[in-house]
Design a protein around this motif. Structure first.
Motif, PDB file in Angstrom:
ATOM      1  N   ALA A  73      19.431  -3.539  70.921  1.00 52.14           N
ATOM      2  CA  ALA A  73      18.074  -3.018  71.076  1.00 52.14           C
ATOM      3  C   ALA A  73      17.823  -1.837  70.138  1.00 52.14           C
ATOM      4  CB  ALA A  73      17.827  -2.600  72.522  1.00 52.14           C
ATOM      5  N   PHE A  74      18.882  -1.082  69.848  1.00 55.41           N
ATOM      6  CA  PHE A  74      18.794   0.016  68.879  1.00 55.41           C
ATOM      7  C   PHE A  74      18.760  -0.532  67.456  1.00 55.41           C
ATOM      8  CE2 PHE A  74      20.902   2.959  65.978  1.00 55.41           C
ATOM      9  CZ  PHE A  74      20.267   4.163  66.239  1.00 55.41           C
ATOM     10  N   LEU A  75      19.504  -1.604  67.195  1.00 54.24           N
ATOM     11  CA  LEU A  75      19.684  -2.109  65.836  1.00 54.24           C
ATOM     12  C   LEU A  75      18.445  -2.808  65.288  1.00 54.24           C
ATOM     13  CD1 LEU A  75      21.583  -2.771  63.421  1.00 54.24           C
ATOM     14  CD2 LEU A  75      22.308  -4.805  64.702  1.00 54.24           C
ATOM     15  N   VAL A  76      17.761  -3.590  66.104  1.00 56.17           N
ATOM     16  CA  VAL A  76      16.657  -4.405  65.591  1.00 56.17           C
ATOM     17  C   VAL A  76      15.566  -3.556  64.940  1.00 56.17           C
ATOM     18  CG1 VAL A  76      14.803  -5.997  66.235  1.00 56.17           C
ATOM     19  CG2 VAL A  76      17.109  -6.344  67.116  1.00 56.17           C
ATOM     20  N   PRO A  77      15.068  -2.474  65.562  1.00 61.64           N
ATOM     21  CA  PRO A  77      14.074  -1.652  64.864  1.00 61.64           C
ATOM     22  C   PRO A  77      14.613  -1.042  63.569  1.00 61.64           C
ATOM     23  CG  PRO A  77      14.081  -1.157  67.201  1.00 61.64           C
ATOM     24  CD  PRO A  77      15.278  -2.001  66.954  1.00 61.64           C
ATOM     25  N   GLY A  78      15.905  -0.699  63.557  1.00 58.88           N
ATOM     26  CA  GLY A  78      16.489  -0.178  62.326  1.00 58.88           C
ATOM     27  C   GLY A  78      16.501  -1.210  61.219  1.00 58.88           C
ATOM     28  N   LEU A  79      16.791  -2.464  61.553  1.00 59.53           N
ATOM     29  CA  LEU A  79      16.769  -3.529  60.558  1.00 59.53           C
ATOM     30  C   LEU A  79      15.356  -3.813  60.081  1.00 59.53           C
ATOM     31  CD1 LEU A  79      19.405  -5.990  62.041  1.00 59.53           C
ATOM     32  CD2 LEU A  79      19.542  -4.819  59.843  1.00 59.53           C
ATOM     33  N   LEU A  80      14.382  -3.698  60.968  1.00 54.67           N
ATOM     34  CA  LEU A  80      12.984  -3.841  60.544  1.00 54.67           C
ATOM     35  C   LEU A  80      12.627  -2.747  59.537  1.00 54.67           C
ATOM     36  CD1 LEU A  80      11.372  -4.617  64.019  1.00 54.67           C
ATOM     37  CD2 LEU A  80      11.596  -6.211  62.111  1.00 54.67           C
ATOM     38  N   ALA A  81      13.092  -1.522  59.792  1.00 55.10           N
ATOM     39  CA  ALA A  81      12.834  -0.423  58.868  1.00 55.10           C
ATOM     40  C   ALA A  81      13.541  -0.647  57.538  1.00 55.10           C
ATOM     41  CB  ALA A  81      13.285   0.901  59.487  1.00 55.10           C
ATOM     42  N   ALA A  82      14.788  -1.111  57.581  1.00 56.21           N
ATOM     43  CA  ALA A  82      15.515  -1.381  56.346  1.00 56.21           C
ATOM     44  C   ALA A  82      14.847  -2.487  55.538  1.00 56.21           C
ATOM     45  CB  ALA A  82      16.961  -1.748  56.670  1.00 56.21           C
ATOM     46  N   THR A  83      14.300  -3.485  56.216  1.00 53.64           N
ATOM     47  CA  THR A  83      13.582  -4.557  55.537  1.00 53.64           C
ATOM     48  C   THR A  83      12.329  -4.023  54.860  1.00 53.64           C
ATOM     49  OG1 THR A  83      14.401  -6.170  57.143  1.00 53.64           O
ATOM     50  CG2 THR A  83      12.464  -6.799  55.856  1.00 53.64           C
ATOM     51  N   ALA A 157       3.651  -0.032  65.174  1.00 55.85           N
ATOM     52  CA  ALA A 157       4.943  -0.133  64.492  1.00 55.85           C
ATOM     53  C   ALA A 157       4.861  -1.112  63.329  1.00 55.85           C
ATOM     54  CB  ALA A 157       6.021  -0.575  65.484  1.00 55.85           C
ATOM     55  N   PHE A 158       4.214  -2.244  63.558  1.00 51.86           N
ATOM     56  CA  PHE A 158       4.072  -3.255  62.508  1.00 51.86           C
ATOM     57  C   PHE A 158       3.278  -2.692  61.336  1.00 51.86           C
ATOM     58  CE2 PHE A 158       2.989  -7.510  60.852  1.00 51.86           C
ATOM     59  CZ  PHE A 158       4.233  -8.113  60.959  1.00 51.86           C
ATOM     60  N   GLY A 159       2.215  -1.941  61.639  1.00 53.53           N
ATOM     61  CA  GLY A 159       1.422  -1.333  60.575  1.00 53.53           C
ATOM     62  C   GLY A 159       2.215  -0.323  59.772  1.00 53.53           C
ATOM     63  N   LEU A 160       3.035   0.504  60.450  1.00 51.12           N
ATOM     64  CA  LEU A 160       3.873   1.463  59.737  1.00 51.12           C
ATOM     65  C   LEU A 160       4.881   0.764  58.829  1.00 51.12           C
ATOM     66  CD1 LEU A 160       4.844   4.387  62.159  1.00 51.12           C
ATOM     67  CD2 LEU A 160       3.333   4.463  60.179  1.00 51.12           C
ATOM     68  N   LEU A 161       5.458  -0.336  59.305  1.00 54.20           N
ATOM     69  CA  LEU A 161       6.423  -1.078  58.501  1.00 54.20           C
ATOM     70  C   LEU A 161       5.774  -1.620  57.227  1.00 54.20           C
ATOM     71  CD1 LEU A 161       8.176  -3.013  61.416  1.00 54.20           C
ATOM     72  CD2 LEU A 161       9.273  -1.316  59.943  1.00 54.20           C
ATOM     73  N   LEU A 162       4.569  -2.155  57.348  1.00 55.26           N
ATOM     74  CA  LEU A 162       3.885  -2.701  56.173  1.00 55.26           C
ATOM     75  C   LEU A 162       3.435  -1.592  55.222  1.00 55.26           C
ATOM     76  CD1 LEU A 162       1.778  -5.593  57.743  1.00 55.26           C
ATOM     77  CD2 LEU A 162       4.045  -5.683  56.703  1.00 55.26           C
ATOM     78  N   LEU A 163       2.987  -0.468  55.776  1.00 53.63           N
ATOM     79  CA  LEU A 163       2.609   0.662  54.924  1.00 53.63           C
ATOM     80  C   LEU A 163       3.808   1.158  54.131  1.00 53.63           C
ATOM     81  CD1 LEU A 163       0.659   2.925  54.013  1.00 53.63           C
ATOM     82  CD2 LEU A 163       1.343   4.201  56.068  1.00 53.63           C
ATOM     83  N   PHE A 164       4.951   1.255  54.780  1.00 55.70           N
ATOM     84  CA  PHE A 164       6.148   1.732  54.095  1.00 55.70           C
ATOM     85  C   PHE A 164       6.598   0.733  53.040  1.00 55.70           C
ATOM     86  CE2 PHE A 164      10.604   3.127  53.723  1.00 55.70           C
ATOM     87  CZ  PHE A 164      10.416   4.497  53.654  1.00 55.70           C
TER      88      PHE A 164
END
Length: 277
Positions: A73-83, A157-164
């Protein structure tokens, strides 16, 4: 290649006379068509996070402890950020490949806005990332990760990922224009793998040595990973972390604003300067 670009090729005019939005859309279509015709890079970049989720989550997961929560549960958001941060590698490779093969020189003979070429490439990155994050989230859901804080937080969260992803793609595109060599960009791109390792994407920063922890907490990927966990309701940010990681949503927005403010004009200027030889 899109109809707009074909019209430009049949009716050459001095470069720089196009409309940014129309030309940017044409370039976005060109990059999407290019990915469809040669999907190797896309497949690699989209399947790698899933492979890492399965590897870290199930091979190392039993040996890694995260206080108060399950590691996957900790890892998945981190992998989304790394992606999302992977726009640095793909943007660099795309720009260097087009430079190396002479495509950029061809674009400069067309009556297009100077910003249209990098804008189209970075917009295509956002679209492909929006699609590519879905399989990772589905695999994460099967592995035990859940969205705990409702649809509004998940959309944020999805919007932040796409902005980044958009911001890091501009950084990568600028680097690709500097390198101008496809092979060199591929080699340097593989080195960007270390950036998420020096962040909180895969492990908490609390147990890191002092100076390593400082570097990790000021890493923009750490802010994005913490913001993603917070918005998905998976974990609260560490109160004793550096400011971007302790206030991750604001920190991510600040990092994205800095990257775009610096690298959008640098990229457009570099593209235009290369056209003057």
């Amino acid at each position: 290649m899109s109809a707009t670009t074909l019209v430009h090729e049949r009716n050459p005019a001095p470069a720089g006379g196009g409309t940014l939005i129309a030309d940017g859309l044409a370039m976005t279509g060109r990059h999407l068509h290019k990915l469809r015709a040669a999907p190797g890079v896309l497949i690699l970049t989209q399947t790698m996070p899933i492979t890492m989720l399965l590897f870290f989550g199930y091979v190392f997961g039993s040996a890694l402890a995260v206080p108060g929560e399950e590691y996957r549960a900790f890892l998945v958001p981190g992998l989304l950020a790394a992606t999302a941060a992977n726009g640095l590698m793909t943007g660099m490779f795309q720009a260097a490949q087009d430079c190396h093969r002479g495509v950029m020189d061809r674009f400069r003979t067309l009556p297009m806005s100077r910003a249209a070429v990098p804008l189209g490439a970075t917009a295509a990155e956002v679209l492909t990332t929006a699609v590519g994050l879905v399989p990772l989230m589905l695999v994460g859901y099967a592995a035990g990760w859940r969205i705990e804080d409702g649809a509004a937080g998940a959309l944020g969260a999805f919007g932040l990922l796409l902005l980044f992803r958009f911001a890091t793609s501009w950084v990568g595109y600028w680097l690709g224009l500097l390198i101008r060599d496809e092979e060199a960009a591929g080699q340097l791109g593989s080195a960007t793998f270390v950036l998420p390792l020096l962040s909180s994407a895969y492990i908490p920063t609390g147990g890191m040595p002092g100076w390593v922890r400082t570097v990790a907490e000021w890493n923009p990927i750490s802010a994005l990973a913490a913001a993603t966990r917070e918005l998905f309701g998976n974990a609260a940010p560490a109160a004793d972390a550096a400011w971007p990681s302790a206030h991750p949503v604001a920190g991510t927005l600040a990092w994205a604003a800095v990257l775009l403010t610096v690298f959008v004009p640098l990229t457009v200027r570099r593209y235009a300067r290369d056209g003057r030889g």
